[in-house]
Design a protein around this motif. Structure first.
Motif, mmCIF file in Angstrom:
data_model
loop_
_atom_site.group_PDB
_atom_site.id
_atom_site.type_symbol
_atom_site.label_atom_id
_atom_site.label_comp_id
_atom_site.label_asym_id
_atom_site.label_seq_id
_atom_site.Cartn_x
_atom_site.Cartn_y
_atom_site.Cartn_z
ATOM 1 N N UNK A 9 0.862 -1.252 0.040
ATOM 2 C CA UNK A 9 -0.168 -0.020 0.122
ATOM 3 C C UNK A 9 0.961 1.055 -0.155
ATOM 4 N N UNK A 10 0.274 2.395 -0.304
ATOM 5 C CA UNK A 10 0.911 3.651 -0.280
ATOM 6 C C UNK A 10 0.963 3.979 1.168
ATOM 7 N N UNK A 11 2.415 4.922 1.414
ATOM 8 C CA UNK A 11 2.608 5.219 2.739
ATOM 9 C C UNK A 11 1.645 6.230 2.950
ATOM 10 N N UNK A 63 13.339 -4.596 -3.076
ATOM 11 C CA UNK A 63 14.028 -4.475 -4.383
ATOM 12 C C UNK A 63 13.183 -4.562 -5.960
ATOM 13 N N UNK A 64 11.978 -5.422 -5.811
ATOM 14 C CA UNK A 64 11.278 -5.428 -6.701
ATOM 15 C C UNK A 64 9.754 -5.051 -6.660
ATOM 16 N N UNK A 65 8.818 -5.610 -5.707
ATOM 17 C CA UNK A 65 7.518 -5.617 -5.532
ATOM 18 C C UNK A 65 6.953 -4.061 -5.198
ATOM 19 N N UNK A 66 7.985 -3.201 -4.525
ATOM 20 C CA UNK A 66 7.471 -2.049 -3.864
ATOM 21 C C UNK A 66 8.524 -0.938 -4.314
ATOM 22 N N UNK A 67 8.089 0.176 -4.262
ATOM 23 C CA UNK A 67 8.880 1.471 -4.466
ATOM 24 C C UNK A 67 8.815 1.797 -2.873
ATOM 25 N N UNK A 68 10.171 1.618 -2.148
ATOM 26 C CA UNK A 68 10.288 1.991 -0.816
ATOM 27 C C UNK A 68 10.165 3.346 -0.547
ATOM 28 N N UNK A 69 10.115 4.207 -1.323
ATOM 29 C CA UNK A 69 9.860 5.784 -1.233
ATOM 30 C C UNK A 69 8.648 6.186 -0.953
ATOM 31 N N UNK A 70 7.715 5.284 -1.656
ATOM 32 C CA UNK A 70 6.185 5.770 -1.486
ATOM 33 C C UNK A 70 5.283 4.557 -0.973
#
Length: 81
Positions: A9-11, A63-70
């Motif tokens: 989910x989004x942060x 590294x693949x399933x998420x964009x850790x920034x958002x």
């Protein structure tokens, strides 16, 4: 075998434009009790059971399933059928 269910989910600090559009559509359908909607992604991964499973799941998510920034994620590990 292990079944890993990953929920992305989004942060909370990121605007969920899709969720807001869905909420608006739901309320247009006269379901005015819905106060919030959040969009996300769902993945199922099957693994052999091994000691580093949690570490590898975290690496795959980061590294693949998420964009850790958002995005943020959580997962559950179940016995596969």
């Amino acid at each position: 075998m292990k079944l890993v269910k990953v929920y992305v989910t989004l942060k909370p600090s990121v605007l969920d434009a899709q969720g807001e559009a869905i909420k608006s559509a739901i309320q247009t359908m006269d379901y005015d009790k819905v106060s919030d909607v959040h969009m996300g992604k769902y993945f199922e991964l099957n693994f052999e059971d091994y000691p580093e499973l949690d570490k590898d799941i975290d690496a795959i998510c980061d590294n693949l399933l998420t964009n850790p920034n958002i995005e943020t994620y959580r997962y559950e590990i179940l016995e596969a059928e």
